[in-house]
Design a protein around this motif. Structure first.
Motif: not given
Length: 275
Positions: A36, A40, A44, A46, A48, A70, A78, A145-147
């Motif tokens: 991740v 934060e 945002r 994210e 996946d 989010h 979500d 963000s990146l997961r």
């Protein structure tokens, strides 16, 4: 004495089984790690991202992407965007991924080109690819963000060297051979050498003892010649011919087996004629 041997065999089996379980835990544990990176911020997007497959021949990574929303960007859940979401990727084939406001988002498949790595290094081959995303919500840049995780059974993958700012995120994906596929590839190389040396040893013994045409032995040698091809084709991932596994084991094993078989046949014919 017999009981001691039975106990010793049982201990060896138990140790090998325990070693196998430990290897399994190491292999599966490396696949459960989520990497991740990114913002934060409470509001945002994210991304996946899962690596589904490493296409070593086409030099591409098959990625599956779904945006997780989010804060104010989510419309009650979500997976439902409050605004139109656009995800521009660094893929040369997929372009822009669009997700309509108030509609449930769905998985998107994207292919990314590999920047570094050659299958000819098998089983030591690894691959690196730079991936990038530019995301807007309602035509406005949003925190990102990146997961990342890897699902390819033959590779262990991770994302590192990430850089990000509002709306933009870049990372480097590195995929290397998994523990299980590396172990099997090494076993195949050792087995090919062992078979070839066994054939060579038998050939030298037959000739040194002047045994003539030993048909069962020659049949076994010929069968080994073709069995080596099956061993080679059993390599995980079916790498194309010309890799390190071929120059390190397969070519030499085929050569030794062929030479040994011909040596025994020629010697046997001469012996038969002389008799």
């Amino acid at each position: 004495m017999r009981k001691v041997r039975i106990v010793a065999v049982g201990v060896v089996i138990a140790v090998l089984a325990a070693g196998g379980i430990v290897g399994f835990q190491i292999d599966t544990g490396s696949r459960k790690i989520d990497y991740v990176v990114g913002s934060e911020d409470g509001n945002r997007v994210e991304l996946d991202v899962t690596l589904q497959r490493v296409d070593v021949t086409a030099r591409e990574l098959d990625l599956r992407i779904i945006p997780v929303l989010h804060g104010a960007l989510a419309d009650g859940a979500d997976d439902i965007p409050a605004k139109d979401i656009e995800v521009e990727t660094s893929s040369l084939t997929s372009g822009v991924l669009r997700f309509k406001a108030h509609d449930r988002v769905s998985l998107q498949d994207v292919r990314m080109g590999v920047d570094d790595g050659l299958v000819s290094s098998y089983p030591f081959d690894s691959y690196a690819a730079g991936i990038g995303f530019y995301v807007t919500a309602g035509d406005q840049d949003v925190p990102l963000s990146l997961r990342f995780r890897g699902y390819d059974a033959l590779f262990t993958a991770k994302a590192d060297d990430a850089e990000w700012r509002t709306g933009l995120l870049k990372a480097n994906v590195v995929a290397g051979r998994s523990f299980s596929s590396s172990v099997l590839a090494w076993f195949l190389m050792i087995a090919m050498w062992a078979l070839a040396l066994a054939v060579l040893g038998a050939a030298l013994t037959i000739v040194s003892k002047r045994m003539g045409l030993v048909w069962p032995a020659m049949g076994w040698m010929a069968a080994t010649l073709f069995a080596l091809v099956g061993f080679r084709n059993a390599a995980p991932g079916s790498p194309p011919i010309g890799g390190l596994i071929d120059y390190g084991a397969f070519f030499w094993a085929e050569l030794l087996t062929t030479v040994s078989l011909v040596y025994v046949v020629v010697h046997g014919i001469r012996q038969a004629r002389a008799d």
